[in-house]
Design a protein around this motif. Structure first.
Motif, short mmCIF file in Angstrom:
data_model
loop_
_atom_site.label_atom_id
_atom_site.label_comp_id
_atom_site.label_asym_id
_atom_site.label_seq_id
_atom_site.Cartn_x
_atom_site.Cartn_y
_atom_site.Cartn_z
N GLY A 183 30.57 46.30 37.19
CA GLY A 183 30.02 45.21 37.99
C GLY A 183 30.82 44.88 39.23
O GLY A 183 30.39 44.04 40.04
N LYS A 184 31.98 45.51 39.40
CA LYS A 184 32.79 45.24 40.59
C LYS A 184 32.22 45.99 41.79
O LYS A 184 31.78 47.14 41.67
CB LYS A 184 34.23 45.68 40.36
N GLN A 229 34.82 39.53 51.57
CA GLN A 229 34.84 39.30 50.12
C GLN A 229 35.98 40.12 49.52
O GLN A 229 36.05 41.34 49.68
CB GLN A 229 33.51 39.73 49.48
N LEU A 230 36.90 39.42 48.82
CA LEU A 230 38.06 40.07 48.22
C LEU A 230 37.94 40.02 46.69
O LEU A 230 37.50 39.02 46.13
CB LEU A 230 39.36 39.41 48.67
N GLU A 231 38.34 41.10 46.05
CA GLU A 231 38.28 41.21 44.60
C GLU A 231 39.65 41.59 44.04
O GLU A 231 40.48 42.21 44.73
CB GLU A 231 37.25 42.27 44.17
N GLU A 274 31.08 57.47 45.47
CA GLU A 274 31.31 56.05 45.74
C GLU A 274 32.80 55.73 45.66
O GLU A 274 33.53 56.33 44.85
CB GLU A 274 30.54 55.19 44.72
N ASN A 275 33.24 54.79 46.48
CA ASN A 275 34.64 54.35 46.46
C ASN A 275 34.86 53.38 45.29
O ASN A 275 34.92 52.17 45.46
CB ASN A 275 35.00 53.65 47.78
N ARG A 276 35.01 53.96 44.10
CA ARG A 276 35.17 53.14 42.90
C ARG A 276 36.42 53.54 42.10
O ARG A 276 36.54 53.24 40.91
CB ARG A 276 33.92 53.23 42.02
#
Length: 511
Positions: A183-184, A229-231, A274-276
């Motif tokens: 979900g991130k 938006q920062l995580e 994807e950048n994950r």
């Protein structure tokens, strides 16, 4: 001179050849990397020094280190940005003498650091690292602990000495691909990353120390779709390393720690493009300082009841390990929330260099704790705020000791916070204090004795003297004065120990 059959023993002592602090300047003029946007406003410049090596050659200690600078700034679009710089440095320290089998202990802290934007892409950095170092030499001395014949009498005493084995370290490399949580959002840019490592268990095998622990990693990143938006992501990675330590065995007391001396985190695409994924590379030094406690039979005085004798004494330095300290000082305080803050992005604490004050029953460790936070203001832009607090922690010292030596390493652990109302925030942080606590003292010992047969003492056997002893008088001094033995006085007066308690009359047999 009569040849005595002297009983000797070899004593290993640690002699400090350097103990002090020096300053190493840090200076550089740098440009922003090409991929970084221009600087609009510098928010914070954070510096952490790492020890790469500290070899001793002759009468010099060479400290090689790396200061890693993390620059946090606002770009023209109001987004929080990050750039990293590495400043290598070398400091040579002159020692009093060339040590044998040197043991080196080095701690470092930032004295000050200033970062100024000369232009939107050019930076001027100036600062200094404080290097605290202690270098000990492992020396062997021959001392006398007894002799047979010639009516020799020795004043014996027990002494505890700690042999400090040469400090050993072995680096371990950690390479991991860390996936984002479910979900991130995907990774845009990495803003801030930190890592700390702790030893959870160790086992000593002859000549080796097997260590196990955990590397804790904390990453703040910018979302790919929305840069504002920062995580946050946190990871725990198990680590282990085997360190070779010459002379170590199960009887040694060890101070063991991990030191993160290198860290790099970059985004990486997964199999779906994807950048994950975070690609992590870390260098961690597994460090061991081993101590061997030794009980010694020493002699500080002697005489012969039959002949005149000559003795040689030497004052030796002894080191006594009191404790291997690994304690956590819990800091908890409610502080004012800065004006105009909508929400907190990240909060962490940084511990400055610690000072130590010795009291009769404890060592008081104190220092500065900087509470740092990135936050969003009411307009949605990133802002940086900090508040400085003081911390104090007492490390217990059991029993009366002489000079105490304690140079702890201090590190702030992961901080947590809760909002209490609109104007207050409660901050909680563990401050880890680690180091070896010693008592240092010097003791006179006999290193040689010679008896002169040509100078016999005049004494009459089988006589009995009366002596009025004072309170707390030493039996050894009485026996030496009357040229008899301590055992003869003890047996003749049914005494135990080496000190007269109250004033009393003694029978002095001449045996």
């Amino acid at each position: 001179m009569m040849e005595l059959n002297l009983q000797r023993q070899t004593v290993t002592v640690n002699e400090a050849v350097y103990s002090g602090a020096v300053e190493q300047p840090l200076e550089c003029d740098v440009l922003l990397p090409d991929y970084c946007p221009d600087i609009q406003k510098i928010l914070r410049c954070e510096v952490s020094p790492s020890l790469l090596s500290a070899p001793v050659s002759g009468e010099k200690l060479t400290v090689d280190g790396m200061a890693v600078v993390h620059l946090y700034y606002l770009s023209e679009d109001g987004c929080l940005r990050h750039a990293e710089y590495k400043i290598p440095y070398t400091k040579t320290i002159e020692l009093r003498s060339s040590p044998a089998s040197p043991s080196v202990h080095v701690t470092q802290s930032i004295d000050y650091f200033n970062c100024r934007a000369v232009s939107p892409r050019r930076l001027d950095m100036r600062g200094a690292v404080s290097i605290q170092a202690r270098v000990s030499s492992l020396c062997e001395e021959q001392i006398v602990c007894g002799a047979d014949g010639a009516g020799m009498q020795f004043c014996s005493d027990r002494a505890e000495n700690t042999v400090l084995l040469p400090q050993s370290a072995r680096q371990l490399s950690v390479r991991e691909e860390l996936e984002l949580g479910y979900g991130k959002p995907a990774i845009g840019n990495i803003i801030r990353y930190t890592a700390s490592a702790d030893v959870s268990d160790y086992k000593v095998i002859s000549g080796k120390v097997v260590t196990k622990g955990e590397l804790s990693v904390r990453i703040i990143y910018q979302c790919e779709e929305d840069p504002k938006q920062l995580e946050l992501m946190e990871y725990a990675i198990p680590v282990s390393q085997v360190v070779d330590v010459e002379g170590v065995d199960e009887e040694c007391v060890c101070n063991i720690w991990y030191d993160v001396c290198g860290l790099d985190v970059s985004p990486k695409r997964n199999s779906d493009g994807e950048n994950r994924v975070f690609a992590l590379e870390a260098a961690v030094n597994a460090c061991v300082c081993a101590h061997r406690r030794v009980e010694l039979d020493t002699c500080c005085d002697c005489y012969s009841t039959l002949y005149e004798c000559k003795q040689s004494q030497k004052q030796l330095p002894f080191l006594k390990l009191l404790d291997v300290v690994s304690e956590t000082c819990t800091y908890k305080e409610s502080i004012d929330l800065p004006d105009g803050i909508r929400n907190i992005i990240d909060l962490w604490c940084a511990a400055g260099a610690a000072t130590v004050r010795i009291e009769p029953d404890c060592a008081v460790v104190s220092g500065r704790l900087t509470i740092c936070m990135f936050a969003c203001d009411e307009e949605g832009s990133a802002a940086y705020h900090e508040q400085v607090r003081e911390f104090t922690h007492k490390v217990a010292i059991n029993g009366p000791v002489e000079t105490v030596v304690f140079a702890p390493a201090v590190r702030a652990d992961t901080a947590a916070f809760t909002l209490s109302g609109h104007e207050k925030i409660e901050v909680r942080c563990g401050i880890k204090i680690r180091g070896s606590l010693y008592s240092q003292y010097r003791k006179n010992v006999l290193c040689d004795v010679a008896v002169d047969e040509s100078r016999p003492k005049t004494r009459q056997e089988n006589l009995l003297y009366l002596y009025y002893a004072g309170e707390q008088e030493q039996i050894w001094e009485i026996a030496k004065r009357y040229n008899t033995s301590v055992e003869a006085i003890r047996e003749g007066n049914q005494l135990e120990g080496g000190v007269i308690g109250e004033k009393t009359m003694l029978l002095i047999p001449m045996k």
